[in-house]
Motif scaffolding. Sequence first.
Motif, mmCIF file in Angstrom:
data_model
loop_
_atom_site.group_PDB
_atom_site.id
_atom_site.type_symbol
_atom_site.label_atom_id
_atom_site.label_comp_id
_atom_site.label_asym_id
_atom_site.label_seq_id
_atom_site.Cartn_x
_atom_site.Cartn_y
_atom_site.Cartn_z
ATOM 1 N N MET A 183 -8.089 1.815 -5.203
ATOM 2 C CA MET A 183 -8.537 0.424 -5.166
ATOM 3 C C MET A 183 -8.006 -0.330 -6.384
ATOM 4 O O MET A 183 -8.165 0.140 -7.521
ATOM 5 C CB MET A 183 -10.067 0.377 -5.109
ATOM 6 N N ASP A 184 -7.354 -1.468 -6.124
ATOM 7 C CA ASP A 184 -6.739 -2.279 -7.172
ATOM 8 C C ASP A 184 -5.749 -1.418 -7.965
ATOM 9 O O ASP A 184 -4.942 -0.722 -7.361
ATOM 10 C CB ASP A 184 -7.828 -2.920 -8.038
ATOM 11 N N HIS A 261 -2.834 2.049 -1.070
ATOM 12 C CA HIS A 261 -3.448 1.063 -1.963
ATOM 13 C C HIS A 261 -4.193 -0.008 -1.166
ATOM 14 O O HIS A 261 -3.777 -0.413 -0.092
ATOM 15 C CB HIS A 261 -2.380 0.398 -2.839
ATOM 16 N N THR A 262 -5.307 -0.442 -1.743
ATOM 17 C CA THR A 262 -6.067 -1.573 -1.218
ATOM 18 C C THR A 262 -6.750 -2.223 -2.413
ATOM 19 O O THR A 262 -6.479 -1.863 -3.558
ATOM 20 C CB THR A 262 -7.088 -1.105 -0.159
ATOM 21 N N THR A 263 -7.604 -3.170 -2.159
ATOM 22 C CA THR A 263 -8.442 -3.710 -3.233
ATOM 23 C C THR A 263 -9.881 -3.304 -2.952
ATOM 24 O O THR A 263 -10.256 -3.063 -1.796
ATOM 25 C CB THR A 263 -8.365 -5.241 -3.317
#
Length: 334
Positions: A183-184, A261-263
């Motif tokens: 995340m981020d 990847h993501t936020t």
Amino acid sequence: MGQQYASDQPSGYNNHVEKIALVGAGGRIRKHITQALLNTGKHTIIAITRQDSDNTLPGGVTVIKVDYNNQESLVEALKGQHVLIITMNVMAPPDTQTRLIYAAATAGVPWVLLNEFGGDPYDVEKGKDGIVGAMKVPFRDQIERLGKSSYIGLVCSFWYEFSFGGGSNRYGFDFEDRSLVIMDDGKTKINTSTMPQVGRAVASLLRLKTLPDDKDDKSPSLVDFKDKAVYISSFTVSQQDMLESVLRVTGTKLEDWKITHTTAKDYWKSGQEVFKTGDAAGFVRLLYARAFFPDDPENYERTRGLHNELLGLPQENLDEFTKIGMETRLTLAA
């Protein structure tokens, strides 16, 4: 009522809690709390269970079977107890804890450790976003309204080894296919505690004297935490810190892992959508993702401080519990 002191109490007053009742005998955290309390040799412990329960409890614990639908049964079990510790699954029926709180008040139990072995109960925004926090408020209000018991909440954030081995919806790791959802930038640090550390914290808290000896006594006492929270943590770590621990433990390299990847905010939103379908995995995802918001992480060490030193809690080894988490690979609601 002003500050009370042990020196002002009637003759024969015992300035420590001795009799402890535990509810939630089948819970994951229960065994760690129970064993830590037994290790002190300072308490008598009863486990309150349902009549059809077949949970195995350690020697030294007296089992009291009750009918949860019979309030008199609960009151009778709690008579004479100094502390009620409630450990139940977060999705347990709310009326169970409500019944226990009423029974504790009726029986005159002075202290209740609520079912708050998680995030900061006083962080309103995270509580709303993660759903769980808002669920806890009515129980604190109930105790204050009844005016017979005092509550303490133990803040420990997520249990590290449980969360670590629980799939990608928790700390992002899936050890079955050697993958990680970051995340981020993966550098947001949060507090997290091992289950043995939680057990030690409860035992250390309940070993404190109940009241200061007199007005000159500045040492910690249980009354210092009356209707408040105790903040503990084993590690303040980021996903990147966890990954580095995994690489050390497994002897693998970064290129051996499939990383996406993501936020944190997008992962939280996707958890909401999944949960709306009735899938509990969505609840798990939104709860954990909320802790990693870069602008408002589950890092109460930074905002509240910790009581680790006051409780005499040891510094633990991150890699040791990373290994335990990997070996456990819990999958419930993952």
